[in-house]
Design a protein around this motif. Sequence first.
Motif, mmCIF file in Angstrom:
data_model
loop_
_atom_site.group_PDB
_atom_site.id
_atom_site.type_symbol
_atom_site.label_atom_id
_atom_site.label_comp_id
_atom_site.label_asym_id
_atom_site.label_seq_id
_atom_site.Cartn_x
_atom_site.Cartn_y
_atom_site.Cartn_z
ATOM 1 N N ALA A 1 0.871 -1.193 0.000
ATOM 2 C CA ALA A 1 0.000 0.000 0.000
ATOM 3 C C ALA A 1 0.900 1.233 0.000
ATOM 4 C CB ALA A 1 -0.903 -0.014 1.235
ATOM 5 N N PRO A 2 1.524 1.538 -1.180
ATOM 6 C CA PRO A 2 2.551 2.584 -1.220
ATOM 7 C C PRO A 2 2.039 3.956 -0.801
ATOM 8 C CG PRO A 2 2.115 1.684 -3.425
ATOM 9 C CD PRO A 2 1.304 0.881 -2.466
ATOM 10 N N GLU A 3 0.740 4.187 -0.933
ATOM 11 C CA GLU A 3 0.203 5.523 -0.639
ATOM 12 C C GLU A 3 -0.037 5.741 0.861
ATOM 13 O OE1 GLU A 3 -1.222 3.059 -2.244
ATOM 14 O OE2 GLU A 3 -2.807 2.543 -0.863
ATOM 15 N N ALA A 4 0.086 4.690 1.671
ATOM 16 C CA ALA A 4 -0.242 4.806 3.098
ATOM 17 C C ALA A 4 0.772 5.697 3.814
ATOM 18 C CB ALA A 4 -0.239 3.418 3.737
ATOM 19 N N ALA A 5 0.273 6.611 4.650
ATOM 20 C CA ALA A 5 1.185 7.514 5.357
ATOM 21 C C ALA A 5 0.786 7.614 6.830
ATOM 22 C CB ALA A 5 1.138 8.895 4.706
ATOM 23 N N LEU A 6 1.762 7.421 7.693
ATOM 24 C CA LEU A 6 1.525 7.566 9.135
ATOM 25 C C LEU A 6 1.321 9.034 9.460
ATOM 26 C CD1 LEU A 6 4.431 5.310 10.474
ATOM 27 C CD2 LEU A 6 1.989 4.866 10.832
ATOM 28 N N SER A 7 0.468 9.318 10.441
ATOM 29 C CA SER A 7 0.377 10.703 10.897
ATOM 30 C C SER A 7 0.494 10.731 12.423
ATOM 31 C CB SER A 7 -0.930 11.342 10.449
ATOM 32 O OG SER A 7 -2.010 10.629 10.997
ATOM 33 N N TYR A 8 1.095 11.790 12.931
ATOM 34 C CA TYR A 8 1.294 11.943 14.373
ATOM 35 C C TYR A 8 -0.079 12.023 15.037
ATOM 36 C CZ TYR A 8 2.793 14.180 18.727
ATOM 37 O OH TYR A 8 3.005 14.480 20.045
ATOM 38 N N ALA A 9 -0.279 11.229 16.089
ATOM 39 C CA ALA A 9 -1.592 11.175 16.749
ATOM 40 C C ALA A 9 -1.753 12.260 17.806
ATOM 41 C CB ALA A 9 -1.809 9.794 17.362
ATOM 42 N N GLY A 10 -0.763 13.131 17.942
ATOM 43 C CA GLY A 10 -0.912 14.275 18.857
ATOM 44 C C GLY A 10 -0.706 13.917 20.318
ATOM 45 N N ALA A 11 -0.017 12.837 20.592
ATOM 46 C CA ALA A 11 0.251 12.475 21.998
ATOM 47 C C ALA A 11 1.605 11.788 22.098
ATOM 48 C CB ALA A 11 -0.851 11.555 22.520
ATOM 49 N N THR A 12 2.188 11.894 23.274
ATOM 50 C CA THR A 12 3.495 11.275 23.520
ATOM 51 C C THR A 12 3.387 10.368 24.737
ATOM 52 O OG1 THR A 12 4.534 13.270 22.687
ATOM 53 C CG2 THR A 12 5.946 11.785 23.933
ATOM 54 N N THR B 1 0.742 12.062 27.480
ATOM 55 C CA THR B 1 0.243 13.441 27.474
ATOM 56 C C THR B 1 -0.079 13.862 26.047
ATOM 57 O OG1 THR B 1 2.473 14.328 27.246
ATOM 58 C CG2 THR B 1 1.629 14.140 29.476
ATOM 59 N N ALA B 2 -1.125 14.650 25.911
ATOM 60 C CA ALA B 2 -1.452 15.196 24.590
ATOM 61 C C ALA B 2 -0.375 16.215 24.228
ATOM 62 C CB ALA B 2 -2.819 15.857 24.631
ATOM 63 N N GLY B 3 -0.068 16.313 22.946
ATOM 64 C CA GLY B 3 0.948 17.263 22.486
ATOM 65 C C GLY B 3 2.326 16.653 22.550
ATOM 66 N N GLY B 4 3.339 17.489 22.724
ATOM 67 C CA GLY B 4 4.713 16.993 22.735
ATOM 68 C C GLY B 4 5.261 16.957 21.329
ATOM 69 N N ARG B 5 6.493 16.512 21.238
ATOM 70 C CA ARG B 5 7.149 16.561 19.921
ATOM 71 C C ARG B 5 6.889 15.267 19.160
ATOM 72 N NH1 ARG B 5 12.820 14.411 21.448
ATOM 73 N NH2 ARG B 5 12.119 13.050 23.103
ATOM 74 N N GLU B 6 7.025 15.345 17.856
ATOM 75 C CA GLU B 6 6.842 14.167 17.009
ATOM 76 C C GLU B 6 8.216 13.599 16.690
ATOM 77 O OE1 GLU B 6 4.834 15.079 13.354
ATOM 78 O OE2 GLU B 6 5.650 13.310 12.382
ATOM 79 N N ARG C 1 11.909 7.449 29.104
ATOM 80 C CA ARG C 1 12.095 7.350 27.655
ATOM 81 C C ARG C 1 10.754 7.738 27.024
ATOM 82 N NH1 ARG C 1 17.164 7.303 26.890
ATOM 83 N NH2 ARG C 1 16.978 6.277 24.863
ATOM 84 N N ALA C 2 10.806 8.256 25.824
ATOM 85 C CA ALA C 2 9.549 8.739 25.215
ATOM 86 C C ALA C 2 9.355 8.176 23.829
ATOM 87 C CB ALA C 2 9.591 10.263 25.119
ATOM 88 N N TRP C 3 8.115 8.023 23.427
ATOM 89 C CA TRP C 3 7.835 7.792 22.015
ATOM 90 C C TRP C 3 6.514 8.431 21.634
ATOM 91 C CZ3 TRP C 3 7.525 3.921 25.575
ATOM 92 C CH2 TRP C 3 6.435 3.066 25.560
ATOM 93 N N SER C 4 6.535 9.002 20.404
ATOM 94 C CA SER C 4 5.351 9.672 19.881
ATOM 95 C C SER C 4 4.370 8.612 19.386
ATOM 96 C CB SER C 4 5.726 10.547 18.690
ATOM 97 O OG SER C 4 6.815 11.361 19.012
ATOM 98 N N LEU C 5 3.097 8.906 19.496
ATOM 99 C CA LEU C 5 2.072 7.966 19.024
ATOM 100 C C LEU C 5 1.642 8.352 17.604
ATOM 101 C CD1 LEU C 5 -0.095 7.644 22.260
ATOM 102 C CD2 LEU C 5 1.955 6.385 21.593
#
Length: 389
Positions: free
Chosen positions: A172-183, A230-235, A270-274
């Motif tokens: 599915a070459p067109e599929a793109a992840l997007s940041y869910a706005g939470a960390t 938490t909502a927000g944070g860096r991607e 440690r952190a990871w973006s969703l």
Amino acid sequence: MAQDLPVLIAGGGIGGLSTAIALGRAGIDATVLERSAFAEESGAGIQLGPNATRILRGLGVLDVMLPQTFRPEAVWLFDGLSGRRLATVPLGDHAEQRYGAPYLTLHRADLHAGLRAAADATAPVSLTSGFDVSGIQAGDGITIANLDGTKLEGSSLIGADGLWSTVRKSVAPEAALSYAGATAFRTLLPREGLPAPFSAPIIGLWLGPKAHLVHYPVCAGGALNVVAVTAGGREAQGWDQTADGAGLLSGFTRWCKESKSLLERSEGWRAWSLFSLPALPQWSRGAVTLLGDAAHPVLPYLAQGAALAIEDGATLAKYFAASRNDPAAAFRTYENARRPRTTRLQNTARRFGRIYHLRGPARLARNTALGLRSETAALRQFDWLYGVD
Ligand SMILES: Cc1cc2nc3c(=O)[nH]c(=O)nc-3n(C[C@H](O)[C@H](O)[C@H](O)COP(=O)(O)OP(=O)(O)OC[C@H]3O[C@@H](n4cnc5c(N)ncnc54)[C@H](O)[C@@H]3O)c2cc1C
């Protein structure tokens, strides 16, 4: 004949190893290609619902790893601002009797080691580390290339290569992840000496405006896994970014003393973006398919991403065994069987995330509603999830 070649599995994570064991137990040759080493290094915990532990038992993995696990008695839900306990979802014996398998918490490294040992002990399974699946060519079978140019042929290819899947690009070459706005922030701390309720044999879930906090014992009860979202944070890409503990605390300033005391005594965050991924038009193309996070990443609000990958592997192996000369047909049947459940779970997880993070009057209404439900009803709402599918 391509059908005589092994099934290739890109990714030796939770989904890839589970699938290899399930295929191997059905007498199907499977080769797992992992870009790094077959070892889980992130110091994090994981919850496994009965839907996952039931399958792991069938694969011969559960009994091996059981001594490293913890069986929580319940989930206790708290209001993060007031510290008030809102509801209890019974687990322990209650869940085990209801669903025929335990609800467990454990260190990810212990889960990974159990899967690795079972894969090693399953004769038709072979594990290759340091193979970063890049080029994928379909012909009479599938040819894949490592980054260094080494090639390998198989009857078919399963992309179990996680959220940032390479195999997905060929399906599915067109599929793109997007940041869910939470960390998500996570850490582990010794359990000894912790005050109540952190010393209790439970999963604690604290709900607050735009944030929530989860803790549960792992390592047979020796350590407490703490996750703050938490909502927000860096991607950022990756599971293991260094995190600023002071920055994390600033998202919890209005929270009750107890919850803040846990965050303050924790170090080494440690952190990871969703991330979210829109539903793929297809998971399979010919003799190539996807599973786990590569196919349908799920936000962590129901603690079910790994469980879904394990379920995918068991279902895929069942259909592959029934149609081993026609991988494309097996993959189509697998995809049709799995899509409704993974979609329902993705939607439910998103909804739970919104409920966890409510503010103002909606938060108070949620707290009241949670308090009205009996403990049995609180667990019964998950019958579709933890029960036999
Ligand atoms: C905050 C948070 C908490 C969570 N808690 C839970 C929980 O409690 N319970 C639960 O069930 N789930 C939980 N999850 C989700 C769970 O971790 C994932 O859904 C699960 O790991 C997905 O498994 P997977 O096998 O699909 O992918 P992964 O586990 O990511 O494995 C992918 C593997 O593929 C390898 N790889 C990648 N690209 C290539 C390539 N090109 N070639 C070769 N190898 C490659 C990687 O090195 C990795 O080993 C949580 C997730 C988050 C973000």
